[in-house]
Design an enzyme around this catalytic site. Structure first.
Site, mmCIF file in Angstrom:
data_model
loop_
_atom_site.group_PDB
_atom_site.id
_atom_site.type_symbol
_atom_site.label_atom_id
_atom_site.label_comp_id
_atom_site.label_asym_id
_atom_site.label_seq_id
_atom_site.Cartn_x
_atom_site.Cartn_y
_atom_site.Cartn_z
ATOM 1 N N TYR A 11 125.239 66.908 -145.783
ATOM 2 C CA TYR A 11 126.534 66.357 -144.848
ATOM 3 C C TYR A 11 126.877 65.125 -145.605
ATOM 4 O O TYR A 11 128.036 64.967 -145.852
ATOM 5 C CB TYR A 11 126.382 66.586 -143.569
ATOM 6 C CG TYR A 11 127.293 66.128 -142.747
ATOM 7 C CD1 TYR A 11 128.682 66.222 -142.918
ATOM 8 C CD2 TYR A 11 126.978 65.259 -141.588
ATOM 9 C CE1 TYR A 11 129.612 65.642 -142.072
ATOM 10 C CE2 TYR A 11 127.853 64.747 -140.863
ATOM 11 C CZ TYR A 11 129.233 64.935 -140.918
ATOM 12 O OH TYR A 11 130.496 64.447 -140.247
ATOM 13 N N TYR A 140 111.549 60.965 -134.838
ATOM 14 C CA TYR A 140 112.320 60.790 -135.972
ATOM 15 C C TYR A 140 112.857 59.310 -136.020
ATOM 16 O O TYR A 140 112.758 58.922 -137.220
ATOM 17 C CB TYR A 140 113.833 61.584 -135.531
ATOM 18 C CG TYR A 140 114.926 61.339 -136.204
ATOM 19 C CD1 TYR A 140 114.929 61.206 -137.640
ATOM 20 C CD2 TYR A 140 116.159 60.676 -135.547
ATOM 21 C CE1 TYR A 140 116.057 60.850 -138.319
ATOM 22 C CE2 TYR A 140 117.295 60.392 -136.319
ATOM 23 C CZ TYR A 140 117.291 60.579 -137.583
ATOM 24 O OH TYR A 140 118.280 59.909 -138.641
ATOM 25 N N ASP A 284 116.149 62.406 -125.882
ATOM 26 C CA ASP A 284 117.675 61.678 -125.950
ATOM 27 C C ASP A 284 117.479 60.656 -125.140
ATOM 28 O O ASP A 284 117.411 60.642 -123.648
ATOM 29 C CB ASP A 284 118.436 62.918 -125.413
ATOM 30 C CG ASP A 284 119.241 63.732 -126.394
ATOM 31 O OD1 ASP A 284 119.183 63.238 -127.498
ATOM 32 O OD2 ASP A 284 119.707 64.797 -126.237
HETATM 33 N N1 UDP Z 1 124.484 67.563 -127.211
HETATM 34 C C1 UDP Z 1 124.532 68.509 -126.467
HETATM 35 N N2 UDP Z 1 124.858 69.760 -126.643
HETATM 36 C C2 UDP Z 1 124.725 70.254 -128.050
HETATM 37 C C3 UDP Z 1 124.401 69.184 -128.875
HETATM 38 C C4 UDP Z 1 124.225 67.694 -128.614
HETATM 39 O O1 UDP Z 1 124.778 68.477 -125.083
HETATM 40 O O2 UDP Z 1 124.848 71.294 -128.506
HETATM 41 C C5 UDP Z 1 124.245 66.219 -126.825
HETATM 42 C C6 UDP Z 1 123.093 65.479 -126.957
HETATM 43 O O3 UDP Z 1 121.906 65.700 -126.035
HETATM 44 C C7 UDP Z 1 123.306 64.145 -127.310
HETATM 45 C C8 UDP Z 1 124.799 64.356 -127.769
HETATM 46 O O4 UDP Z 1 125.271 65.426 -127.379
HETATM 47 O O5 UDP Z 1 123.644 63.441 -125.972
HETATM 48 C C9 UDP Z 1 124.796 64.101 -129.351
HETATM 49 O O6 UDP Z 1 123.703 64.980 -129.968
HETATM 50 P P1 UDP Z 1 123.845 65.186 -131.591
HETATM 51 O O7 UDP Z 1 122.538 65.996 -131.796
HETATM 52 O O8 UDP Z 1 125.121 65.369 -132.273
HETATM 53 O O9 UDP Z 1 123.437 63.781 -132.266
HETATM 54 P P2 UDP Z 1 122.219 62.672 -132.010
HETATM 55 O O10 UDP Z 1 122.599 61.640 -130.943
HETATM 56 O O11 UDP Z 1 120.860 63.489 -131.517
HETATM 57 O O12 UDP Z 1 121.831 62.099 -132.986
#
Ligand code: UDP
Length: 324
Positions: A11, A140, A284
């Protein structure tokens, strides 16, 4: 200027290839296509190689000259990293060490490295700058922090010049609709919201609405992928005049909650977004918002995508056609 993009079929890497290709750089993409897409490689040769397969890496460097490497290859899912830590340390740390070693043997002394806001863990400040304490809460983030440390040691021992760019939440897509975000399975918020809007994915699961945030859902800082690309190009120039290992945070400086993203997407798409509240996702933190002052000041970064709605709109254009 010849740049090797490791992970250039993914991406962010494919947007980088496009950015550099359109600006006259000679681009070569190295990718094992485990998560990247052959269709996304449109600006330069594709070398199929794997950072964990040293012989394939060697073949990629043999007979080619690169002035710099940009390294986007990584496992990058917070939740998965909690469940499968060995894969994360192997890919992200051992794979990077293999790449660094190949670079050293082939006389390539400049690297732009994709780091992450996940190196910080739970924030202790509203805006996270580069000096914020680093206590990652998932493998990660820990794997990326280890590489930052390795880059500092490599600067000292071997004179490697590097810039680690800590992305907050990469989002959006190229406006011509020819490349965009496509993961299998898709786990990221904005693509999942838009897939739910299109009906091409299930109802969105909101991972937790009991966080200590204004509406209970997690707050993140969404930064457009082309703004990230701009910062990488600036990092190349920065390394011309700065020795050593450097780090910069890249975000918009504004946080949006999951509910605000859903609401933003509702406006952009003109339709309801089906969603349900689900349990929290492991690993998270509640809030991650960047201070990117250092990147603005020292790299001369001028992000163009400062509002959430146009970022979601650019992703929406992509998801409506999504050829791969
Ligand atoms: N999130 C969510 N539902 C989803 C995907 C992500 O509620 O289907 C929430 C996730 O818990 C985080 C935020 O959206 O708080 C961003 O998540 P993402 O996976 O996009 O990026 P990250 O912050 O993990 O890099």
């Amino acid at each position: 200027m010849r740049v090797l993009l490791c992970g250039g079929a993914g991406y962010i890497g494919s947007h980088m290839a496009r950015w550099l290709g359109q600006r006259g750089y000679h681009v070569t993409v190295l990718d094992n296509l485990s998560a990247g897409h052959r269709e996304a490689v449109k600006w330069g040769e594709l070398i199929e190689a794997d950072l964990l397969d040293v012989a394939s890496l060697e073949r990629a460097f043999d007979g080619r000259r690169f002035n710099a490497v940009m390294h986007f290859c990584a496992r990058s899912l917070v939740g998965e990293s909690v469940e499968r830590p060995y894969e994360y340390y192997a890919n992200n740390v051992v794979g990077t060490l293999n790449l660094l070693d190949a670079m050293r043997r082939h006389g390539v002394d400049r690297l732009v490295f994709s780091s992450t806001a996940a190196v910080f863990g739970h924030p202790v400040a509203d805006l996270i700058d580069e000096d914020h304490p680093k206590q990652p809460i998932n493998p990660y983030g820990a794997s990326k922090l280890m590489v930052e440390r390795i880059l500092a040691d490599a600067a000292h021992a071997y004179g490697l010049r590097s810039v680690a760019l800590r992305y907050f939440n990469a989002a959006g897509a190229s406006l011509d609709g020819d490349i965009g975000e496509s993961h299998q399975p898709e786990t990221h918020l904005i693509p999942n919201v838009l897939r739910a809007a299109l009906g091409s994915g299930p109802a969105l699961k909101v991972f937790g609405d009991d966080y200590a945030t204004p509406d209970g859902t997690c707050v993140r800082d969404y930064v457009h992928v082309d703004d990230l690309a701009q910062a990488h190009e600036l990092a190349l120039g920065y390394m011309d005049v700065h020795e050593g290992a450097h780090v910069f945070n890249l975000g918009n400086g504004q946080g949006f909650s999951v509910r605000q993203v859903i609401e933003g997407a509702r406006k952009v798409t003109g339709g309801e977004i089906p969603y349900e509240v689900a349990p929290r996702r492991a690993g998270d933190p509640a809030i991650l918002v960047a201070s990117s002052e250092r990147a603005v000041r020292e790299l001369g970064w001028t992000p163009a995508w400062t509002e959430l709605a146009p970022i979601i709109d650019s992703a929406w254009r992509w998801h409506q056609v999504q050829p791969y």
